[in-house]
Design a protein around this motif. Structure first.
Motif, PDB file in Angstrom:
ATOM      1  N   LEU A   1       2.722  15.160   6.168  1.00  0.00           N
ATOM      2  CA  LEU A   1       2.560  16.115   7.264  1.00  0.00           C
ATOM      3  C   LEU A   1       1.109  16.184   7.745  1.00  0.00           C
ATOM      4  CD1 LEU A   1       4.900  19.045   6.162  1.00  0.00           C
ATOM      5  CD2 LEU A   1       5.327  17.248   7.847  1.00  0.00           C
ATOM      6  N   LYS A   2       0.173  16.048   6.825  1.00  0.00           N
ATOM      7  CA  LYS A   2      -1.241  16.086   7.208  1.00  0.00           C
ATOM      8  C   LYS A   2      -1.622  14.830   7.990  1.00  0.00           C
ATOM      9  CE  LYS A   2      -5.610  17.125   7.349  1.00  0.00           C
ATOM     10  NZ  LYS A   2      -6.100  18.098   8.338  1.00  0.00           N
ATOM     11  N   GLU A   3      -1.222  13.646   7.492  1.00  0.00           N
ATOM     12  CA  GLU A   3      -1.634  12.389   8.114  1.00  0.00           C
ATOM     13  C   GLU A   3      -1.001  12.179   9.485  1.00  0.00           C
ATOM     14  OE1 GLU A   3      -3.827   9.864   7.295  1.00  0.00           O
ATOM     15  OE2 GLU A   3      -4.535  11.324   5.826  1.00  0.00           O
ATOM     16  N   ILE A   4       0.271  12.548   9.602  1.00  0.00           N
ATOM     17  CA  ILE A   4       0.990  12.228  10.842  1.00  0.00           C
ATOM     18  C   ILE A   4       0.922  13.362  11.861  1.00  0.00           C
ATOM     19  CG2 ILE A   4       3.260  11.614  11.794  1.00  0.00           C
ATOM     20  CD1 ILE A   4       3.884  10.269   9.144  1.00  0.00           C
ATOM     21  N   TYR A   5       0.992  14.612  11.378  1.00  0.00           N
ATOM     22  CA  TYR A   5       1.067  15.744  12.313  1.00  0.00           C
ATOM     23  C   TYR A   5      -0.126  16.693  12.223  1.00  0.00           C
ATOM     24  CZ  TYR A   5       5.883  14.079  12.173  1.00  0.00           C
ATOM     25  OH  TYR A   5       7.002  13.283  12.221  1.00  0.00           O
ATOM     26  N   ASP A   6      -1.086  16.355  11.347  1.00  0.00           N
ATOM     27  CA  ASP A   6      -2.276  17.186  11.144  1.00  0.00           C
ATOM     28  C   ASP A   6      -1.905  18.614  10.754  1.00  0.00           C
ATOM     29  OD1 ASP A   6      -5.033  17.448  10.946  1.00  0.00           O
ATOM     30  OD2 ASP A   6      -5.243  18.232  12.984  1.00  0.00           O
ATOM     31  N   ILE A   7      -0.879  18.726   9.914  1.00  0.00           N
ATOM     32  CA  ILE A   7      -0.430  20.037   9.418  1.00  0.00           C
ATOM     33  C   ILE A   7      -0.865  20.201   7.969  1.00  0.00           C
ATOM     34  CG2 ILE A   7       1.576  21.439   8.798  1.00  0.00           C
ATOM     35  CD1 ILE A   7       3.059  20.139  11.151  1.00  0.00           C
ATOM     36  N   ASN A   8      -1.598  21.256   7.691  1.00  0.00           N
ATOM     37  CA  ASN A   8      -1.984  21.571   6.321  1.00  0.00           C
ATOM     38  C   ASN A   8      -0.953  22.532   5.728  1.00  0.00           C
ATOM     39  OD1 ASN A   8      -4.578  20.189   5.936  1.00  0.00           O
ATOM     40  ND2 ASN A   8      -5.292  21.525   7.588  1.00  0.00           N
ATOM     41  N   VAL A   9      -0.135  22.027   4.839  1.00  0.00           N
ATOM     42  CA  VAL A   9       0.900  22.856   4.217  1.00  0.00           C
ATOM     43  C   VAL A   9       0.245  23.791   3.205  1.00  0.00           C
ATOM     44  CG1 VAL A   9       3.026  22.865   2.857  1.00  0.00           C
ATOM     45  CG2 VAL A   9       2.597  21.014   4.510  1.00  0.00           C
ATOM     46  N   PRO A  10       0.443  25.102   3.323  1.00  0.00           N
ATOM     47  CA  PRO A  10      -0.119  26.038   2.343  1.00  0.00           C
ATOM     48  C   PRO A  10       0.317  25.684   0.924  1.00  0.00           C
ATOM     49  CG  PRO A  10       0.778  27.212   4.233  1.00  0.00           C
ATOM     50  CD  PRO A  10       1.215  25.792   4.378  1.00  0.00           C
ATOM     51  N   LYS A  11      -0.567  25.843  -0.032  1.00  0.00           N
ATOM     52  CA  LYS A  11      -0.261  25.467  -1.408  1.00  0.00           C
ATOM     53  C   LYS A  11       0.975  26.173  -1.937  1.00  0.00           C
ATOM     54  CE  LYS A  11      -4.775  23.957  -3.081  1.00  0.00           C
ATOM     55  NZ  LYS A  11      -5.831  24.149  -4.103  1.00  0.00           N
TER      56      LYS A  11
ATOM     57  N   GLY B   1      -6.013  -3.293   9.238  1.00  0.00           N
ATOM     58  CA  GLY B   1      -5.235  -2.668  10.304  1.00  0.00           C
ATOM     59  C   GLY B   1      -4.010  -1.914   9.855  1.00  0.00           C
ATOM     60  N   ARG B   2      -3.896  -1.628   8.556  1.00  0.00           N
ATOM     61  CA  ARG B   2      -2.775  -0.822   8.084  1.00  0.00           C
ATOM     62  C   ARG B   2      -3.141   0.652   8.179  1.00  0.00           C
ATOM     63  NH1 ARG B   2       0.600  -4.155   4.755  1.00  0.00           N
ATOM     64  NH2 ARG B   2       0.310  -6.281   5.548  1.00  0.00           N
ATOM     65  N   GLU B   3      -2.176   1.512   8.438  1.00  0.00           N
ATOM     66  CA  GLU B   3      -2.445   2.938   8.622  1.00  0.00           C
ATOM     67  C   GLU B   3      -2.224   3.706   7.324  1.00  0.00           C
ATOM     68  OE1 GLU B   3       0.283   3.678  11.912  1.00  0.00           O
ATOM     69  OE2 GLU B   3      -1.454   3.869  13.234  1.00  0.00           O
ATOM     70  N   TYR B   4      -3.074   4.701   7.105  1.00  0.00           N
ATOM     71  CA  TYR B   4      -2.954   5.511   5.896  1.00  0.00           C
ATOM     72  C   TYR B   4      -1.613   6.229   5.825  1.00  0.00           C
ATOM     73  CZ  TYR B   4      -8.013   4.932   5.381  1.00  0.00           C
ATOM     74  OH  TYR B   4      -9.262   4.406   5.235  1.00  0.00           O
ATOM     75  N   LYS B   5      -1.069   6.595   6.973  1.00  0.00           N
ATOM     76  CA  LYS B   5       0.177   7.365   6.975  1.00  0.00           C
ATOM     77  C   LYS B   5       1.324   6.579   6.350  1.00  0.00           C
ATOM     78  CE  LYS B   5       1.643   6.040  11.662  1.00  0.00           C
ATOM     79  NZ  LYS B   5       1.921   6.546  13.027  1.00  0.00           N
ATOM     80  N   ASN B   6       1.197   5.241   6.313  1.00  0.00           N
ATOM     81  CA  ASN B   6       2.252   4.426   5.727  1.00  0.00           C
ATOM     82  C   ASN B   6       2.083   4.208   4.232  1.00  0.00           C
ATOM     83  OD1 ASN B   6       3.467   4.043   8.251  1.00  0.00           O
ATOM     84  ND2 ASN B   6       2.092   2.354   8.732  1.00  0.00           N
TER      85      ASN B   6
ATOM     86  N   TYR C   1       0.825  -1.214   0.000  1.00  0.00           N
ATOM     87  CA  TYR C   1       0.000   0.000   0.000  1.00  0.00           C
ATOM     88  C   TYR C   1       0.858   1.262   0.000  1.00  0.00           C
ATOM     89  CZ  TYR C   1      -3.376  -3.527   1.343  1.00  0.00           C
ATOM     90  OH  TYR C   1      -4.149  -4.665   1.367  1.00  0.00           O
ATOM     91  N   THR C   2       2.121   1.117  -0.376  1.00  0.00           N
ATOM     92  CA  THR C   2       3.071   2.220  -0.294  1.00  0.00           C
ATOM     93  C   THR C   2       3.391   2.778  -1.675  1.00  0.00           C
ATOM     94  OG1 THR C   2       4.092   1.286   1.683  1.00  0.00           O
ATOM     95  CG2 THR C   2       5.391   2.889   0.450  1.00  0.00           C
ATOM     96  N   ALA C   3       3.427   4.096  -1.766  1.00  0.00           N
ATOM     97  CA  ALA C   3       3.801   4.755  -3.016  1.00  0.00           C
ATOM     98  C   ALA C   3       4.950   5.721  -2.762  1.00  0.00           C
ATOM     99  CB  ALA C   3       2.610   5.504  -3.594  1.00  0.00           C
TER     100      ALA C   3
END
Length: 434
Positions: free
Chosen positions: A389-399, A367-372, A328-330
């Protein structure tokens, strides 16, 4: 010296109307684990009794209702394992255990002895039927091979009358894949006629791809042809046992089910002789991914595989379908961008079908996590970096910062090589916005 001219094409099958090609699967077949017999005999270090017990319990936990546990007439260990399962009450009431036996009286009687006390058993009789085995190995005529099979049927019927529990009879023309189709039918019909199954007490006719030598479509043709020509067909369950010598066992099994089989024998991860047996893990997930109940507890797959691989030493390849570490990794930027956008849309809708690009099933189902699902190296793009950054730290990086951040991450990865961790990406981003 390489010489392809010494090989001849596999014989095709003539069908007046090929029906399997127009069918679509609507339910999963009955799964039969042969890990403890067919898979065990292929291990460099075969399992001992306690290992087999632990493996048996893992198969039960995964949801198998039919398990071929041994070849009890072949060794004392196999015999003793059968006795342990029965005497210690380790077989659930809804589980049928089976064994394999050649068409030899002493082996059949020894097998019944091993299974005394079991509530429901499958006695799986086999004998080779292909011309190269008839003529080279056994030196017997077609008629003599049929006589051999019928001797086994007679002995099993006799021993079944003395057996307290329920006996399900299974027959395999063991080298079906290399047997002339007309002769395979002749042998099978002779066995069916001798056993006399009924709709309420059917027998199993197992048609193995013991050596996978043809394409999956030809195997399906052979199964459909047999299903259309066997006698007393309403009293016969068609089963298949595909091997993987051509690497097509999964496809062969799926097409064989469309062609009339309702039962598939195989192993976890495809363990088995030579290139292995059909992989029941992949098969079950193939049905699952089409919205069909796989009849196995696939959400437990990682825990089950951890148990059985610790017992056998067989490893799960990184790219193994559905269950590999990397499946499930890209890393590719285009793939990452598609996954990120697909996940964004999926989360905005409730109750919609799973349609995220590049992810065949929802990783959370096992049971696999989206962050991976997205990992970062020099091949990654801005969408992937922002996703981490969004999945693991809930940070929305500005475009307006996404391209600059991705370029910096890529530059570091190219200079030193390898993967960039999520913590490193966070550090780069925090430095950038100071």
């Amino acid at each position: 010296m390489c010489n392809y001219t010494k090989y001849k094409p596999y014989e095709t099958v003539t069908l007046e109307k090929r029906e399997w090609a127009d069918k679509t699967a609507s339910k999963a077949p009955t799964w039969v684990s042969t890990d403890l017999r067919d898979g065990n005999q292929a291990l460099a270090n075969p399992m001992g009794i306690e290992q087999k017990v632990a493996y048996f319990k893992a198969l039960i936990a995964f949801g198998f209702k039919e398990i071929e546990v041994a070849y009890p007439s072949a060794s004392q260990t196999e015999f003793d394992f059968c006795r342990k399962l029965i005497e210690e009450g380790l077989i659930p009431d809804d589980v049928t255990i089976g064994i394999l036996t050649p068409s030899i009286e002493k082996h059949i009687k020894r097998s019944f002895e091993a299974l005394q006390g079991a509530k429901r058993i499958t006695m799986h009789l086999y004998n080779p039927t292909a011309s190269n085995q008839r003529e080279v190995v056994f030196k017997r005529s077609k008629e003599e091979i049929i006589t051999l099979a019928l001797q086994g049927v007679k002995c099993i019927k006799s021993e079944s009358e003395k057996f307290v529990g329920e006996v399900v009879f299974e027959y395999s023309p063991e080298s079906f894949s290399q047997t002339e189709l007309a002769y395979a039918l002749e042998v099978s019909n002779a066995v069916i006629e001798a056993y006399k199954p009924t709709p309420t007490k059917p027998m199993i006719l197992n048609l193995p791809n013991t050596l996978e030598a043809c394409t999956p479509n030809v195997y399906a043709d052979r199964i459909e042809w047999m299903a259309k020509h066997i006698q007393n067909k309403e009293s016969v369950i068609i089963s298949v046992h595909p091997h993987n010598d051509r690497g097509c066992a999964v496809a062969s099994a799926e097409l064989a089910v469309l062609a009339g089989a309702s039962r598939v024998e195989g192993t976890m991860l495809g363990n088995g002789e030579r290139a292995g047996n059909v992989d029941l893990v992949t098969l079950a997930f193939n049905y699952y991914s089409q919205g069909i109940d796989p009849k196995l507890d696939v959400e437990k797959v990682d825990a089950i595989l951890e148990k059985i691989t610790s017992i056998t030493g067989v490893k799960v390849p990184q790219r193994h379908p559905y269950v590999g570490d990397m499946i499930y990794t890209a890393f590719s930027g285009t793939h990452q961008d598609a996954i990120k956008k697909g996940m964004d849309i999926h989360r905005q809708k409730e109750g919609n079908f799973w349609e995220v690009p590049y992810l065949p099933i929802d990783p959370e189902d096992i049971g696999r996590e989206y962050k991976n699902s997205i990992r970062i190296n020099s091949q990654s793009g801005k969408g992937g970096v922002a996703y981490v950054l969004k999945e693991i730290y809930d940070i929305n990086v500005p475009k307006e910062l996404q391209a600059k951040l991705a370029d910096e991450v890529k530059s570091i990865s190219e200079k030193r090589g390898g993967e960039i961790s999520s913590d490193e990406i966070l550090g780069i981003y925090e430095e950038m916005i100071r």
